[in-house]
Enzyme design. Structure first.
Site, PDB file in Angstrom:
ATOM      1  N   PHE A  75       0.809  -1.110   0.039  1.00 22.09           N
ATOM      2  CA  PHE A  75      -0.100  -0.087  -0.006  1.00 22.09           C
ATOM      3  C   PHE A  75       0.717   1.310  -0.064  1.00 22.09           C
ATOM      4  O   PHE A  75       2.119   1.127   0.197  1.00 22.09           O
ATOM      5  CB  PHE A  75      -0.795  -0.173   1.163  1.00 22.09           C
ATOM      6  CG  PHE A  75      -1.681  -1.152   1.425  1.00 22.09           C
ATOM      7  CD1 PHE A  75      -2.997  -1.463   0.852  1.00 22.09           C
ATOM      8  CD2 PHE A  75      -1.165  -2.332   1.929  1.00 22.09           C
ATOM      9  CE1 PHE A  75      -3.792  -2.452   0.863  1.00 22.09           C
ATOM     10  CE2 PHE A  75      -2.036  -3.586   2.205  1.00 22.09           C
ATOM     11  CZ  PHE A  75      -3.332  -3.558   1.701  1.00 22.09           C
ATOM     12  N   SER A 114      -6.699  -7.674  -1.409  1.00 20.72           N
ATOM     13  CA  SER A 114      -6.446  -7.178  -0.254  1.00 20.72           C
ATOM     14  C   SER A 114      -6.829  -5.725  -0.211  1.00 20.72           C
ATOM     15  O   SER A 114      -6.787  -4.791  -1.061  1.00 20.72           O
ATOM     16  CB  SER A 114      -4.711  -7.168  -0.168  1.00 20.72           C
ATOM     17  OG  SER A 114      -4.512  -8.461  -0.022  1.00 20.72           O
ATOM     18  N   CYS A 121      -4.144  -4.866   6.730  1.00 19.94           N
ATOM     19  CA  CYS A 121      -4.231  -5.594   5.497  1.00 19.94           C
ATOM     20  C   CYS A 121      -5.328  -6.847   5.673  1.00 19.94           C
ATOM     21  O   CYS A 121      -4.816  -7.755   6.449  1.00 19.94           O
ATOM     22  CB  CYS A 121      -2.990  -6.192   4.805  1.00 19.94           C
ATOM     23  SG  CYS A 121      -2.951  -6.931   3.308  1.00 19.94           S
ATOM     24  N   THR A 123      -8.254  -9.580   3.888  1.00 22.07           N
ATOM     25  CA  THR A 123      -8.565 -10.199   2.594  1.00 22.07           C
ATOM     26  C   THR A 123     -10.170 -10.324   2.374  1.00 22.07           C
ATOM     27  O   THR A 123     -10.846 -10.510   3.221  1.00 22.07           O
ATOM     28  CB  THR A 123      -8.292 -11.508   2.702  1.00 22.07           C
ATOM     29  OG1 THR A 123      -6.523 -11.488   2.522  1.00 22.07           O
ATOM     30  CG2 THR A 123      -8.529 -12.299   1.486  1.00 22.07           C
ATOM     31  N   ALA A 139      -8.700 -12.654  12.266  1.00 17.47           N
ATOM     32  CA  ALA A 139      -8.076 -13.683  13.124  1.00 17.47           C
ATOM     33  C   ALA A 139      -8.011 -12.881  14.530  1.00 17.47           C
ATOM     34  O   ALA A 139      -7.855 -11.799  14.784  1.00 17.47           O
ATOM     35  CB  ALA A 139      -6.610 -14.078  12.615  1.00 17.47           C
ATOM     36  N   THR A 222       4.258  12.219   7.874  1.00 19.76           N
ATOM     37  CA  THR A 222       5.559  12.324   8.233  1.00 19.76           C
ATOM     38  C   THR A 222       5.610  12.825   9.710  1.00 19.76           C
ATOM     39  O   THR A 222       4.826  13.839  10.269  1.00 19.76           O
ATOM     40  CB  THR A 222       5.996  13.786   7.526  1.00 19.76           C
ATOM     41  OG1 THR A 222       6.101  13.244   5.854  1.00 19.76           O
ATOM     42  CG2 THR A 222       7.413  13.997   7.751  1.00 19.76           C
TER      43      THR A 222
END
Length: 282
Positions: A75, A114, A121, A123, A139, A222
């Site tokens: 990403f 994804s 991240c 699915t 999970a 930043t």
């Protein structure tokens, strides 16, 4: 509507023993690319996920595992849109499901793609273009290590699809692998900009440097300053960014997902094994 714990309670998840992995099912249960979500998914607003993890009597989940899809994703930390949580709870098949309403990230979506949700991240396991929503599986370890456990129906979330080779790299390399969470300790306005200070663990702070990159809830930012004694760092959000990401919608005491610059991890690893000195000697 379910209420979720304060910071002190949420951080207790990190000390909870890992749950045993369910037995793998040799015959994957492939979700069809239809407009129907898993019919077994039921959200119980009277029992939060925090209660599930902290209860002395752990729930017994049927050992029906989902197919694990190995996805190499990357990403940029440039949020494409803010979605809304529709449901988050325990599925009868033993997993945890998160349903999100969105539009932009559904363009060209396929099962197994994804999508970064607040920098995590995940699915895609089902989607519905007509209802503008999609579902991802979670999970237990993901809920323990990220701030996703605090989500409730209606919560806004940052969304970004994995980049393609032709995509512009507007931010920095973000893997969607959350290194830890941080607590917002202050939010101060300066003109139309917003200063945000975040406190995190020393292990995460070691990889954060002034003027370096940091992904906060999946947003590439930043770092302005690092405060070692406070175990904190800060950054500034300009007016445009404030209207495009979820951090300004949070309050002091809320958790954010943090992912440090992966380049710093590689440098630290090379130094720890003496590889850099070995290379220089040759």
């Amino acid at each position: 509507m379910a209420t979720f714990p304060s910071l002190s309670a949420a951080t207790a998840l990190s000390s909870i023993p890992k749950m045993a992995s369910p037995a793998r099912n040799p015959t994957p249960n492939v979700h069809p690319a239809s407009s129907q979500f898993c019919p077994n998914f039921k959200f119980n607003p009277k029992r939060s996920l925090f209660v599930v993890f902290t209860s002395s009597q752990k729930p017994q989940f049927p050992c029906k595992s989902r197919p694990r899809i190995s996805v190499q994703c990357l990403f940029t930390g440039i949020v494409e849109e803010m979605g809304r949580v529709k449901n988050l709870g325990i599925a009868e098949n033993g997993g945890f499901d998160l349903e999100i309403t969105a539009k932009t990230v559904l363009q060209g979506v396929n099962l197994g793609d994804s999508i970064a949700v607040n920098g995590t991240c995940l699915t895609v396991t089902a989607f519905d273009h007509q209802l503008s929503e999609f579902k991802v599986g979670l999970a237990p370890e993901t809920l323990r290590k990220t701030s996703l456990v605090e989500l409730v129906p209606g919560s806004p979330v940052n969304l970004e699809r994995a980049v393609q080779p032709i995509s512009r790299m507007g931010g920095h390399f973000v893997q969607g692998h959350v290194d830890g969470t941080g607590e917002i300790v202050s939010m101060d306005a300066e003109e139309d900009s917003l200063w945000v200070k975040v406190r995190t663990s020393e292990a995460v702070l070691n990889y954060i440097v002034a003027k370096g990159f940091i992904a906060v809830d999946g947003t590439s930012l930043t770092v302005v300053d690092v405060f070692d004694e406070e175990k904190a760092f800060n950054f500034m959000l300009v007016a445009y960014t404030q209207n495009a990401v979820v951090v300004p919608l949070k309050k002091v005491g809320d958790l954010v997902n943090l992912e440090v610059d992966v380049l710093g991890k590689y440098v630290q690893r090379l130094l720890s094994i003496g590889a850099i000195g070995s290379i220089e000697s040759h």
